[in-house]
Write an enzyme that holds these catalytic residues in place. Structure first.
Site, PDB file in Angstrom:
ATOM      1  N   HIS A  15       1.724  11.496   6.252  1.00 17.86           N
ATOM      2  CA  HIS A  15       2.979  11.837   5.586  1.00 17.86           C
ATOM      3  C   HIS A  15       3.774  10.623   5.122  1.00 17.86           C
ATOM      4  CE1 HIS A  15       6.620  14.670   5.316  1.00 17.86           C
ATOM      5  NE2 HIS A  15       5.649  15.243   4.631  1.00 17.86           N
ATOM      6  N   LYS A  57       5.294   7.655   2.869  1.00 20.39           N
ATOM      7  CA  LYS A  57       5.645   7.522   1.451  1.00 20.39           C
ATOM      8  C   LYS A  57       6.266   6.137   1.275  1.00 20.39           C
ATOM      9  CE  LYS A  57       7.034  12.364   1.804  1.00 20.39           C
ATOM     10  NZ  LYS A  57       7.131  12.335   3.292  1.00 20.39           N
ATOM     11  N   ASP A  97       4.229  -7.328  -3.559  1.00 24.43           N
ATOM     12  CA  ASP A  97       4.239  -8.794  -3.405  1.00 24.43           C
ATOM     13  C   ASP A  97       4.689  -9.245  -2.023  1.00 24.43           C
ATOM     14  OD1 ASP A  97       3.350  -9.016  -5.981  1.00 24.43           O
ATOM     15  OD2 ASP A  97       5.290  -9.578  -6.832  1.00 24.43           O
TER      16      ASP A  97
END
Length: 273
Positions: free
Chosen positions: A119, A121, A126
């Site tokens: 789950h 996100k 960089d």
């Protein structure tokens, strides 16, 4: 004696105040921006940060269906940015998933071993910028749902997320599910790190290498290659003695332990002699 003790106490106090000021100054440099869907267009901020990437983009995403975000990732890959995509198991054959499109564009993709839900996100760009929140990379997240996206540049927070990504990428990916994804995408090859074939040994001397050598052999972008070649630990004209200590090279903020692991897996040795 009393005078010396008083001075010592004052010196210790001054040092403590100085340390506190430095700590506060460093913390105030870190910045978090917050964007809400239906109000602030988080998609625009995601695309903006992808377009600014110069070295790497590490993504762990539950649902990824937004082609408007997939296209900048493809372009980032084309300009030499290392893009790694880690997805939930349902993204292998979900009709609207961008997983197959991105695999076909050469982006390294792995599928979670989690039999329930992966789950996460978040994306790390960089090793300097973290994108995270409730926002899945979907059309609905930007245009229908109430979601949030945070853009964070705090090095300590980024390190925690980067370590989590490395753990997911190296220890919690399903080879079977990943192979199935590539098969569905009709891609005949897998990322080198998943191959059982023994890699050809390559040695790169960063004191004598041209800019083209790290770009092609290390598979890094031109800006990062130039930073390696023209970094503060090199001198001009560059000689074999330019970099005294390989440790200095490893301190480049854009490089992570995952980069080093992959180079080892690919049979690449980096030297200064």
């Amino acid at each position: 004696m009393h005078y010396l003790k008083k001075n010592t106490k004052l010196s210790i106090l001054a040092i403590l105040v100085l340390v506190l000021c430095i700590t506060i100054s460093i913390s105030t440099l870190a910045k978090t921006e917050v964007y809400f869907s239906l109000l602030d267009n988080p998609q625009r901020e995601i695309i903006k940060n992808i377009n600014r990437a110069q070295a790497s983009i590490n993504i762990a995403m539950y649902i990824f269906t937004d082609r408007e975000i997939a296209l900048p990732l493809m372009k980032a890959q084309e300009r030499g940015v290392k893009v790694r995509l880690y997805l939930d198991k349902d993204q292998v054959d979900y009709k609207y998933s961008q997983s197959r499109f991105l695999v076909q564009k050469g982006i390294k993709t792995r599928i979670s071993t989690n039999n329930y839900i992966m789950h996460h996100k978040f994306a790390i760009i960089d090793n300097r910028i973290l994108l995270t929140g409730s926002y899945n990379w979907t059309f609905s997240a930007n245009n229908r749902n109430d979601e949030n996206l945070m853009v964070i540049d705090d090095p300590e927070i980024i390190e925690i997320f980067q370590n989590q990504f490395i753990n997911l990428w190296t220890n919690k990916f399903s080879l079977e599910r990943t192979r199935h994804l590539y098969k569905i995408a009709k891609v005949e090859f897998l990322p080198a790190s998943l191959s059982s074939a023994k890699p050809e040994v390559q040695t790169i001397n960063i004191n004598t290498a041209s800019q083209e050598e790290p770009t092609s052999n290390l598979q890094i972008s031109d800006p990062l290659a130039w930073k390696i070649i023209a970094s503060p630990f090199t001198s001009f004209p560059r000689t074999r003695e330019s970099i005294k200590d390989l440790q200095a090279f490893t301190q480049l903020p854009e490089l992570t332990t995952l980069d080093w692991k992959e180079w080892i897996q690919e049979g690449i040795t980096i030297t200064t002699q």
